[in-house]
Motif scaffolding. Structure first.
Motif, PDB file in Angstrom:
ATOM      1  N   VAL A 238      58.402  27.996  56.675  1.00  0.00           N
ATOM      2  CA  VAL A 238      58.909  28.157  58.301  1.00  0.00           C
ATOM      3  C   VAL A 238      58.255  27.292  59.099  1.00  0.00           C
ATOM      4  CG1 VAL A 238      59.126  29.625  59.981  1.00  0.00           C
ATOM      5  CG2 VAL A 238      59.749  30.682  57.674  1.00  0.00           C
ATOM      6  N   TYR A 239      57.131  27.182  58.896  1.00  0.00           N
ATOM      7  CA  TYR A 239      56.311  26.196  59.893  1.00  0.00           C
ATOM      8  C   TYR A 239      56.710  24.687  59.659  1.00  0.00           C
ATOM      9  CZ  TYR A 239      53.665  30.292  61.484  1.00  0.00           C
ATOM     10  OH  TYR A 239      53.409  31.479  61.847  1.00  0.00           O
ATOM     11  N   GLN A 240      56.793  24.664  58.280  1.00  0.00           N
ATOM     12  CA  GLN A 240      57.184  23.317  57.961  1.00  0.00           C
ATOM     13  C   GLN A 240      58.582  22.766  58.410  1.00  0.00           C
ATOM     14  OE1 GLN A 240      55.019  20.639  56.684  1.00  0.00           O
ATOM     15  NE2 GLN A 240      57.003  19.517  57.218  1.00  0.00           N
ATOM     16  N   GLY A 241      59.462  23.758  58.353  1.00  0.00           N
ATOM     17  CA  GLY A 241      60.765  23.752  58.901  1.00  0.00           C
ATOM     18  C   GLY A 241      60.882  23.512  60.517  1.00  0.00           C
ATOM     19  N   LEU A 242      60.023  24.369  60.979  1.00  0.00           N
ATOM     20  CA  LEU A 242      59.843  24.298  62.520  1.00  0.00           C
ATOM     21  C   LEU A 242      59.466  22.809  63.120  1.00  0.00           C
ATOM     22  CD1 LEU A 242      58.235  27.687  63.250  1.00  0.00           C
ATOM     23  CD2 LEU A 242      60.299  26.977  64.071  1.00  0.00           C
TER      24      LEU A 242
ATOM     25  N   THR B  81      64.397  21.768  61.447  1.00  0.00           N
ATOM     26  CA  THR B  81      65.269  21.954  60.512  1.00  0.00           C
ATOM     27  C   THR B  81      65.320  23.735  60.345  1.00  0.00           C
ATOM     28  OG1 THR B  81      64.000  22.018  58.702  1.00  0.00           O
ATOM     29  CG2 THR B  81      65.212  20.059  58.948  1.00  0.00           C
ATOM     30  N   TYR B  82      64.296  24.522  61.027  1.00  0.00           N
ATOM     31  CA  TYR B  82      64.225  25.765  60.769  1.00  0.00           C
ATOM     32  C   TYR B  82      65.248  26.698  61.733  1.00  0.00           C
ATOM     33  CZ  TYR B  82      62.865  30.899  60.522  1.00  0.00           C
ATOM     34  OH  TYR B  82      62.933  32.184  60.717  1.00  0.00           O
ATOM     35  N   LYS B  83      66.144  27.729  61.283  1.00  0.00           N
ATOM     36  CA  LYS B  83      66.917  28.502  62.147  1.00  0.00           C
ATOM     37  C   LYS B  83      66.685  29.916  61.635  1.00  0.00           C
ATOM     38  CE  LYS B  83      69.227  25.250  64.646  1.00  0.00           C
ATOM     39  NZ  LYS B  83      68.858  25.028  66.132  1.00  0.00           N
ATOM     40  N   SER B  84      66.539  30.781  62.311  1.00  0.00           N
ATOM     41  CA  SER B  84      66.065  32.047  62.092  1.00  0.00           C
ATOM     42  C   SER B  84      67.602  32.608  61.170  1.00  0.00           C
ATOM     43  CB  SER B  84      65.943  33.021  63.350  1.00  0.00           C
ATOM     44  OG  SER B  84      66.009  34.408  62.868  1.00  0.00           O
ATOM     45  N   PRO B  85      67.229  33.106  59.966  1.00  0.00           N
ATOM     46  CA  PRO B  85      68.267  33.957  59.401  1.00  0.00           C
ATOM     47  C   PRO B  85      68.489  35.152  59.827  1.00  0.00           C
ATOM     48  CG  PRO B  85      66.187  33.942  58.012  1.00  0.00           C
ATOM     49  CD  PRO B  85      65.784  33.223  59.288  1.00  0.00           C
TER      50      PRO B  85
ATOM     51  N   SER C 104      55.928  24.627  70.561  1.00  0.00           N
ATOM     52  CA  SER C 104      55.163  25.189  69.222  1.00  0.00           C
ATOM     53  C   SER C 104      55.886  26.089  68.779  1.00  0.00           C
ATOM     54  CB  SER C 104      53.772  25.711  69.921  1.00  0.00           C
ATOM     55  OG  SER C 104      54.064  26.461  70.916  1.00  0.00           O
ATOM     56  N   PRO C 105      55.646  26.674  67.601  1.00  0.00           N
ATOM     57  CA  PRO C 105      56.509  27.851  66.913  1.00  0.00           C
ATOM     58  C   PRO C 105      56.444  29.084  67.847  1.00  0.00           C
ATOM     59  CG  PRO C 105      55.145  26.804  64.940  1.00  0.00           C
ATOM     60  CD  PRO C 105      54.619  26.270  66.626  1.00  0.00           C
ATOM     61  N   LEU C 106      57.741  29.733  67.622  1.00  0.00           N
ATOM     62  CA  LEU C 106      57.905  30.838  68.666  1.00  0.00           C
ATOM     63  C   LEU C 106      56.734  31.989  68.498  1.00  0.00           C
ATOM     64  CD1 LEU C 106      61.551  32.172  68.349  1.00  0.00           C
ATOM     65  CD2 LEU C 106      60.516  31.495  70.516  1.00  0.00           C
ATOM     66  N   GLU C 107      56.389  32.286  67.219  1.00  0.00           N
ATOM     67  CA  GLU C 107      55.283  33.192  67.253  1.00  0.00           C
ATOM     68  C   GLU C 107      53.855  32.475  67.735  1.00  0.00           C
ATOM     69  OE1 GLU C 107      56.692  34.864  62.720  1.00  0.00           O
ATOM     70  OE2 GLU C 107      56.538  32.673  63.248  1.00  0.00           O
ATOM     71  N   LYS C 108      53.652  31.553  67.699  1.00  0.00           N
ATOM     72  CA  LYS C 108      52.436  31.136  68.131  1.00  0.00           C
ATOM     73  C   LYS C 108      52.279  30.786  69.726  1.00  0.00           C
ATOM     74  CE  LYS C 108      51.143  30.731  63.834  1.00  0.00           C
ATOM     75  NZ  LYS C 108      50.084  31.330  63.280  1.00  0.00           N
ATOM     76  N   ARG C 109      53.327  31.135  70.531  1.00  0.00           N
ATOM     77  CA  ARG C 109      53.455  30.605  71.601  1.00  0.00           C
ATOM     78  C   ARG C 109      52.712  31.548  72.743  1.00  0.00           C
ATOM     79  NH1 ARG C 109      59.121  28.185  73.220  1.00  0.00           N
ATOM     80  NH2 ARG C 109      59.443  27.088  71.388  1.00  0.00           N
ATOM     81  N   PRO C 110      51.724  31.122  73.608  1.00  0.00           N
ATOM     82  CA  PRO C 110      51.332  32.014  74.820  1.00  0.00           C
ATOM     83  C   PRO C 110      52.397  32.543  75.570  1.00  0.00           C
ATOM     84  CG  PRO C 110      51.117  29.650  75.369  1.00  0.00           C
ATOM     85  CD  PRO C 110      51.647  29.758  73.937  1.00  0.00           C
TER      86      PRO C 110
END
Lengths: 132, 153
Positions: free
Chosen positions: A83-87, A91-95, B105-111
């Motif tokens: 997921v983090y690589q995709g982010l 390229t990552y979209k929530s399934p 930053s990734p959604l889950e990691k955001r402040p």
């Protein structure tokens, strides 16, 4: 503000939240609560219909963030590393969580906060349900 | 009419309410009604309404921190702009000094913090803060408008 729920059947069962009204801090709290309840009751795929939401305040975006995270925690088929690589690659979209018919100002909030990078936006219900 | 800042004013109206998230809808309604009286209907009010939502929410949650307090909302129409002035008696806090969050930053990691102020900056043309001399805060949100209607208030 109003939140109604319908169920759709595609490849998987999809719960649809139809929101009506400005997604402010009060409405966002209702969305978080109903999101938590739906997930606790077994929802794994959630579509949020934003056709009647004039704008999404930051509290509404944080409600999306919480629901996204809860659905991801429940999902067994995604590894954090992928997921983090995709982010990072964009390229990552929530399934598990997708959006339907956001209004112009709702799109502006989603885009400004970068949420459109992770959440697919669809413009008709049938295509949205089929995308899960 | 001329404001303290030297801006030629066409009309203004104010409302004082308890600082409570339950009043967000009433504040929107007040601004919609006054703006409709002051200006042409074809101006898009949603951006400044959202900016007010964000700012009032910050006052309630971070300013008064759940304690009772008041907030005053003033709607002012100048020659070519609509301004909403918010005044509260919460401890001094300058939202214009809040740094922008990392929205990549990734959604889950955001402040959690900072997103409302970040959106507010994008929604209005000007965001002016001043601490009140007698204590409290004043935040003015300004949105340029297309063509004001006549002189009627």
């Amino acid at each position: 503000m109003e939140l109604t729920t319908t169920q759709e059947q595609g490849r998987v069962p999809v719960t649809v939240f139809h929101l009506k009204g400005e997604l402010d801090a009060v409405f966002a709290e209702q969305l978080r609560r109903q999101g938590r309840e739906a997930i606790a009751s077994g929802t794994r795929y959630l579509l949020i219909d934003l056709a009647e939401v004039p704008y999404i305040a930051s509290a509404g975006l944080r409600a999306f963030q919480e629901i996204f995270t809860l659905l991801r925690e429940d999902s067994k088929d995604e590894g954090d590393k992928d997921v983090y690589q995709g982010l990072r690659d964009g390229t990552y979209k929530s399934p598990n969580l997708k959006l339907l018919n956001p209004t112009r100002h709702a799109v502006e909030s989603l885009s400004a906060a970068g949420f459109d990078m992770f959440l697919e936006i669809h413009h008709n219900l049938r295509d949205a349900v089929a995308a899960f | 009419m001329t404001s303290g800042a030297g801006i030629a004013m066409r009309a203004e109206a104010s409302l004082r309410l308890s600082a409570d998230l339950g009043n967000l809808a009433a504040i929107r309604q007040f601004i919609r009604e006054k703006a409709a009286t002051f200006q042409d209907d074809d101006n898009d009010l949603e951006p400044i309404l959202q900016a007010v939502d964000e700012s009032v929410t910050n006052v309630v949650v971070h300013g008064y921190r759940g304690q009772p307090g008041a907030i005053e909302i003033e709607v002012r129409l100048a020659e070519n702009s609509l301004a909403i002035r918010l005044r509260d008696q919460a401890p001094p806090f300058d939202p214009t000094a809040v740094p922008s969050p990392d929205v990549t930053s990734p959604l889950e990691k955001r402040p959690v913090g900072g997103l409302g102020v970040y959106l507010t900056r994008r929604l209005v043309d000007e965001m002016i803060y001043r601490p009140m001399p007698q204590g409290g805060n004043e935040l003015t949100l300004v949105k340029r408008i297309v063509k004001p209607r006549g002189n009627q208030a």
